[in-house]
Design an enzyme around this catalytic site. Structure first.
Site, short mmCIF file in Angstrom:
data_model
loop_
_atom_site.label_atom_id
_atom_site.label_comp_id
_atom_site.label_asym_id
_atom_site.label_seq_id
_atom_site.Cartn_x
_atom_site.Cartn_y
_atom_site.Cartn_z
NE ARG A 1 40.76 37.81 -24.12
CZ ARG A 1 39.82 38.02 -25.05
NH1 ARG A 1 38.59 38.32 -24.70
NH2 ARG A 1 40.11 37.95 -26.33
CD GLU B 1 39.12 32.51 -24.00
OE1 GLU B 1 39.00 32.96 -25.14
OE2 GLU B 1 39.99 32.87 -23.20
#
Ligand SMILES: Cc1cc2nc3c(=O)[nH]c(=O)nc-3n(C[C@H](O)[C@H](O)[C@H](O)COP(=O)(O)OP(=O)(O)OC[C@H]3O[C@@H](n4cnc5c(N)ncnc54)[C@H](O)[C@@H]3O)c2cc1C
Ligand code: FES
Ligand code: FES
Lengths: 487, 773
Positions: free
Chosen positions: B326, B728
């Site tokens: 990520r 998030e």
């Protein structure tokens, strides 16, 4: 150790034989089956375990309700007192406080929510200002990791305006809150007085069951807000001396008159009592503004001044203030009483002049008014232990010279310090950039901080200088600039 | 400055007081968490003995003192484990109990069981663990230099990098090349409810209640440790008191230990970590040390970017590979950069295995990229806002990993934010303040956001649901989603109620159980409602289809005229005279199946690990945030004074839940950027191991005006009911806090170059203010 205890829990009289040293949090959860009061930290920092504690007020004229961290509250402290948990508040369904939080979605995972509801209920119940700032400040001892506080803040503000006209005197206010369902009426009816303690001798004075002497020792406890952090699971058999709840020891009185007058503060005086005291405010005008820098509302309501001193933490805030106010201590024990200056009380890291069974019985402050300033560097502005703290007090004579200067500092040595050289640099001089710069340099020289989790030694030295400059700017506004002092 | 009372898009949204019963249960104290469950009479309490130091071998464990304290105390070691002593999911490098050697301070060594929690903890404290000390490495670059890597490095690259960095003097286009290092510290989750589990022998198997985001993961881990088939274990997750990623992989050890205790003793066992043990023993957000290099042309266009991420993975693999992935995907932030090289090194150190935490590697990357932007603004004299605007991702852009940006909305929130806060006005606001205050300086920063949604591990993008309609018309929905305050239950409920056209109060969301919905993925990566909502949708649609077919026969109407709504069967949009409850009762009588299982696998995802190319995300979430900070130049302390966020939330399923997620994530991001200070000693021991030494945002820290506006006209075709994931992405807005404080510091020391060492604490601020140029 096991003691007979009698107290009121959510309005009902409870008579038990309980472990007096057990944290109330554990008793509630494990024995009373009240699990809405929760453990988030077990050290007073999160507020998930808050409950309302009813006790005699300072003046002895009635009852006061404080919000207390039950993880730091000994079961023995409840003898002759009353406790209200979230279950008690919600006895007849969600209250207006809970609904205010609810409509803002101020409860996400919900773990913190009962504590927040208790803190805000206390805000409405307690004396004191009821403006938005006060509402928001009332939850400064509550951590919430989910909401980011915005919704809690909105709910707090809404409550402050919805309840702006609450009556000031306690019985009428309680009735008004009951009428509006903030406290269930049946519960409110029990909140105006306290039950008789189980022990005739008063709290802590009851004889142990079975008569054997306490196995685990008898540490004196003020509010327990330091002691329980270090002793999270006290062993059964311990029999604390509940100094903080002895009504005889919770007093603030002026003794003598004229030059030699002193203000005497008993061992039971709490941090909140101290800042609220007219006598203290007369000595150090404006001192109340520093209250918010110390711990949180629910810690201040229970922490004692004497405990702050006896604990001998180098970064104790009240101790720094008391040092600058030229405090003296009266220590008393089986072998009699003696008096000594606070500055002489600290012998080394966590070592004090206390010996045997002696306690700090009284703290004495000269009553003459002085200009006072306090500064604290900590990671977080509220509810944090200082990396460095400092207080300064002085008088200005008719010629404009500084007299009786006292500078204290914490976090820069093994014990709370009086910075005598820094004070000497100011004594007898008119406030000037030069004088304060000399004091700042002198201070740097006379401290020997160490590095730890709260900051490096170099940081501490550096910040101490800047905090001294902040004293100068506060006490003599407009006289000089920060730039000049720091140049 | 905006008046706090001025209405903004979301400020006026309120719950209906009668709604969301679970929130009222929370507030009245009625909600039960794991530790609130009634305890069986023969319950054993557990405590964990940690390793004594950061690294060692030839471990000896002496439990005699613990047994002396109370002979009934049971002490279990690695040798007591009947199955495999292994917790690792990606790499087998994480024993449940240390065996012979240990690799970080706080690593579980022994499990102590006793009749009370107090006794278990007291006994655990008496177990002596000794051995031979080995050198401790805490710094990722040092680990890298020693070749201590978990898996091999991952590198993504695109475009002509050498060309991008060719200076004008050499015939290239690069007018400026800025480079530097961006350090970011870890972050403790501080879920208010600590880790815990209860395991109880039931019918020859075990029932485990686990405070986990991943019940199926726990089931699998426990099965491996005990050496039993997964069918013998039922794992249930109740509502969690917060998780934030900390209970994704790292809830499993505690469940496995409780299960081990129950397996060995045949009695129920409860293990709940104290706050201090939790802080010492569990992993946190990964610290990163990142080198950045950015080339710009004369106009300020970004030409090329190089980022080298030295990820401090801790002592075991855990989720580090997925997290570094990520980071790589988010290396360029919300910017279009034609040539990129992003490399990630998972460095093995002697710290607890770092793990998932809201953002999952993206914050560290976005932070480093933003440091490059800050440095570029310094070097070029072009305002950061101008650089950002010029280089924002656009429709059709190809990312450095080869994903085509479709429905790209990077520009919209950014422009909207600037129209709310025109650059000139913002600048004047700051300059006026700074000119009129000697001891205080303000600074501001805007951060753009493009956050990819989907698990970076492809196979994880799947989920199931089981829906029962009971014969009285009420509905039960089970999914793999775990409720931890993020509102996933609420969203699934809305999806089910809308799909069946019934009032919300007919629907109940069940606790998450592995025997009800199996092989689920963790509730994580912000995908909880995307995946579980879609699975519930599929199940509800199936039931709706059956019911409408039945209704068509029953009413004698063509079924394309029928629909469900307002608790009725509608015919041509109008009341057909058949109410939902009657429909259900009659369908039941007619032997129509009123239950359905739904399954969802996110479509359109692909990734080639060899080529490092593909489309790993279903879509991106966009946004932009402005943060204004104020520095006390005398004390070196700072606070945030206002924030303005514009967020692309798609069409929220529940705007209030989304607002809560945005506010909460933003606070965590700010905490990470300027407050929370995770301090490990050189010996690998955590120094900030309590809430008195680890400070996270509190009411006061967050008490400043925050405006939040949701992008309108923002339906997202790629997720359930047009929504977008929300957990998030808004965390990254907090990163602007770092740069806002840095700008204030630079206002106090004009001309001095910035520094990139997150969190920006008072100590670092004073170093900057006092230090030379
Ligand atoms: C969350 C939290 C935040 C805090 N924040 C701050 C802060 O900001 N600033 C700060 O200064 N402190 C802070 N503290 C520390 C603590 O609250 C104070 O030091 C407090 O004043 C201690 O008083 P107490 O009555 O609770 O002490 P106790 O815990 O009751 O006692 C402390 C010690 O002194 C002994 N003792 C108590 N009373 C006497 C007596 N009369 N005579 C002799 N010995 C005695 C006890 O045996 C014990 O060893 C904080 C504590 C907590 C838990
Ligand atoms: S448990 Fe956190 S304050 Fe008591
Ligand atoms: S709602 Fe989760 S901690 Fe406050």
């Amino acid at each position: 150790m096991l003691k007979s205890l009698r107290f009121r829990l959510n309005g009902k009289l409870v008579e038990i034989e309980g472990r007096e040293e057990q944290p109330v949090l554990d008793w509630l959860r494990e024995e009373a089956g009240l699990t809405g009061t929760r453990e988030g930290c077990r050290e007073g920092d999160c507020g998930a375990c808050l409950a309302l504690l009813g006790r005699r007020n300072l003046e002895g004229t009635g009852i006061e309700w404080v919000s207390a961290a039950t993880c730091l509250l000994a079961l023995g402290e409840l003898d002759g007192r009353a406790l209200v948990t979230v279950e008690g508040l919600a006895g007849e369904g969600p209250t207006p406080v809970m609904k205010a939080l609810h409509v803002e979605n101020a409860s996400q995972c919900g773990f913190c929510s009962p504590g927040v509801a208790v803190a805000l209920s206390h805000f409405l119940l307690a004396e004191g200002p009821r403006d938005e700032a006060a509402a928001v400040a009332s939850v400064e001892g509550n951590l919430c990791r989910c909401t980011g506080y915005a919704s809690i803040g909105r709910a707090a503000r809404a409550l402050s305006s919805d309840f702006s006209g609450l009556p000031l005197d306690f019985p009428t206010r309680l009735a008004a809150l009951a009428a509006r369902g903030v406290i269930p009426p049946a519960l409110a009816a029990t909140m105006q007085d306290l039950p008789e303690p189980a022990s005739a001798g008063g709290p802590g004075g009851s004889p142990p069951l079975g008569g054997s002497p306490p196995l685990g020792g008898s540490p004196p406890l003020g509010g327990g807000t330091d002691w329980y952090v270090r002793n999270t699971d006290p062993a059964p058999g311990l029999s604390p001396r509940f100094v903080g709840r002895d009504p005889e020891l919770r007093f603030i009185e002026t003794r003598g008159s004229g030059e030699g007058a002193t203000v005497a503060l008993g061992a039971g005086v709490t941090v909140a009592d101290f800042f609220a005291s007219k006598a203290v405010r007369a000595i150090a005008p404006g001192i109340e503004r520093f209250e918010v820098l110390v711990a949180s509302p629910h810690i201040r309501a229970r922490a004692t001044l004497a405990g702050n001193v006896a604990n001998a933490s180098p970064v104790a805030d009240l101790t720094a203030m008391l040092l600058a106010l030229d405090a003296r201590l009266v220590l008393s024990g089986a072998s009699g009483a003696r008096e000594l200056p606070l500055a002489d009380f600290f012998l080394g890291y966590k070592k004090t002049a206390l010996d045997g069974d002696a306690i700090i019985e009284t703290i004495l402050l000269p009553a003459a008014p002085r200009a006072f300033s306090f500064e604290k560097a900590a990671r977080r502005e509220r509810l944090d232990i200082a990396a460095v703290n400092t207080a300064l007090s002085l008088a200005v004579d008719s010629g404009g010279a500084m007299r009786g200067v006292i500078v204290s500092a914490g976090g820069v040595g093994p014990v709370p310090l009086r910075l005598r050289k820094a004070a000497a640099a100011l004594e007898g001089r008119k406030p000037s950039v030069a004088a304060f710069r000399e004091a700042m340099l002198a201070a740097r020289d006379e401290v020997a901080p160490i590095s730890d989790v709260r900051g490096s030694a170099e940081f501490r030295k550096r910040v101490l200088g800047r905090l001294l400059a902040a004293h100068a700017l506060r006490l003599f506004p407009g006289a000089f600039t920060a730039e000049e002092l720091l140049a | 400055m905006k008046d706090r009372s001025a209405p903004s898009a979301l400020a006026a949204v309120r719950f209906d007081p009668g709604d969301r019963p679970e929130s009222l249960r929370n507030l009245t104290g009625a909600t039960k968490y794991l530790d609130d469950l009634p305890e069986p009479a023969n319950l054993l309490h557990a405590a964990v003995v940690p390793s004594p130091s950061g690294h060692g071998r030839r471990m000896r464990v002496d439990a005699s003192k613990a047994r002396e304290l109370d002979p009934s105390v049971v002490v279990l070691l690695a040798a007591s484990i009947p199955g495999e002593n292994q917790m690792g999911t990606a790499v087998d490098d994480e024993p449940l109990l240390a065996d012979g050697e240990w690799h970080y301070a706080g690593q579980p060594v022994a499990l102590v069981l006793a009749s009370s929690k107090r006794l278990a903890r007291a006994a655990a404290a008496l177990v002596r663990v000794t051995g031979e000390e080995l050198p401790v490495v805490t710094d990722p670059r040092e680990a890298f230099a020693r070749g201590e890597l978990i898996l091999k490095p991952r590198v993504q690259s695109s475009g002509d990098l050498a060309g991008a960095f060719r200076a004008e003097a050499e015939g290239g286009k690069a007018r400026w090349i800025v480079e530097g290092r961006a350090e970011s510290d870890g972050q403790e989750h501080v879920y208010l409810e600590t880790q815990g589990a209860i395991a109880e022998p039931v019918d020859g198997g075990l029932r485990v209640v686990s405070g986990t985001q991943a019940p199926s993961g726990v089931q699998k881990a426990v099965a491996r440790v005990l050496g039993v088939p997964m069918r013998e274990l039922e794992v249930e997750a109740m509502r969690l008191g917060g998780a934030f990623g900390g209970k994704e992989d790292q809830a499993a050890p505690w469940a496995a230990l409780a299960a081990l205790g129950a397996y060995v003793t045949g009695r129920p066992v409860k293990l709940v970590l104290s706050r201090r043990d939790d802080m010492r023993m569990t992993g946190k957000r990964h610290p990163y040390s990142t080198d950045f290099r950015l080339a710009l042309d004369a106009e300020g266009n970004f030409l090329g970017l190089e980022l080298d991420f030295y990820q401090n993975a801790g002592a075991a693999c855990d989720l580090s590979p997925a997290i570094i992935a990520r980071s790589l995907y988010h290396a360029a932030g919300a910017y279009r950069i034609p040539a990129v090289r992003a490399a990630g090194y998972m460095c093995r150190t002697n710290l607890p295995p770092f793990t998932a935490f809201r953002g999952f590697g993206a914050p560290q990357a976005i932070w480093a990229m933003e440091a490059a932007v800050s440095k570029a603004a310094e070097a070029t004299g072009i305002p950061a806002l101008e650089l950002q605007r010029r280089n924002l991702l656009r429709e059709g852009d190809l990312t450095h990993y080869g994903m085509k940006m479709e429905d790209c909305r990077a520009g919209r929130p950014f422009e909207l934010l600037l129209s709310r806060n025109p650059a000139a006005r913002l600048e004047a606001e700051i300059e006026d303040f700074n000119a009129s205050h000697a001891d205080r300086k303000r600074g501001s920063w805007v951060i753009p956001l493009a956050f990819g949604v989907s698990f970076t591990k492809l196979m994880m993008n799947q989920g199931g649901a089981l829906v029962h309609v009971f014969s009285d018309g009420s509905v039960s929905v089970s999914t793999g989603a775990v409720e931890m305050g993020q509102g996933v239950g609420r969203k699934v409920l809305v999806v089910a109620a809308r799909t069946l056209g019934i009032p919300e109060d007919l629907v109940r969301i069940e606790r998450t159980r592995t025997a009800t919905v199996a092989n689920t993925m963790p509730t994580a990566a912000s995908t909880g409602s995307d995946i579980n909502g879609a699975a519930a949708l599929a199940a509800c649609e199936e039931i709706r289809k059956r019911l409408l077919a039945f209704a068509a026969t029953f009413l004698g109407a063509p079924d394309n005229e029928l629909s469900l709504g307002n608790g009725l069967v509608l015919r041509g949009g109008r009341d057909s005279g058949l109410a939902w409850k009657d429909l259900v009762a009659k369908a039941h009588e007619a032997r129509v199946d009123l239950s359905a299982h739904g399954f969802y696998a996110t479509p359109g995802l692909s990734y080639d690990m060899q080529a490092e190319r593909g489309s790993p995300f279903a879509y991106h979430v966009y946004g932009a945030a402005l943060v204004v900070a104020e520095l006390d130049t005398l004390r070196g302390s700072s606070r945030i004074v206002r924030a303005d966020l514009v967020h692309d939330g798609g069409v929220p399923i529940d705007a209030l839940v989304d607002r809560g997620q945005i506010e909460g994530a933003f606070a965590q991001g700010l905490g990470w950027a300027i407050l929370e200070d995770l301090v490990y000693g050189k010996d690998g021991k955590l120094l900030s191991d309590t809430l008195s030494t680890y400070k996270l945002p509190d009411m006061r820290f967050m008490d400043f005006p925050i405006d939040i506006e949701l992008l309108d006209d923002a339906a997202n075709p790629k997720a359930v009911l047009g929504s977008k994931a929300v957990g998030e992405p808004p965390f990254q807005y907090g990163i602007a806090g770092y740069f806002a404080v840095l700008e204030a510091l630079k206002a106090a020391r004009p001309g001095k170059a910035g520094f990139f060492d997150l969190p920006l604490t008072q100590e670092k601020a004073l170093d900057f203010l006092d230090g030379g140029n």
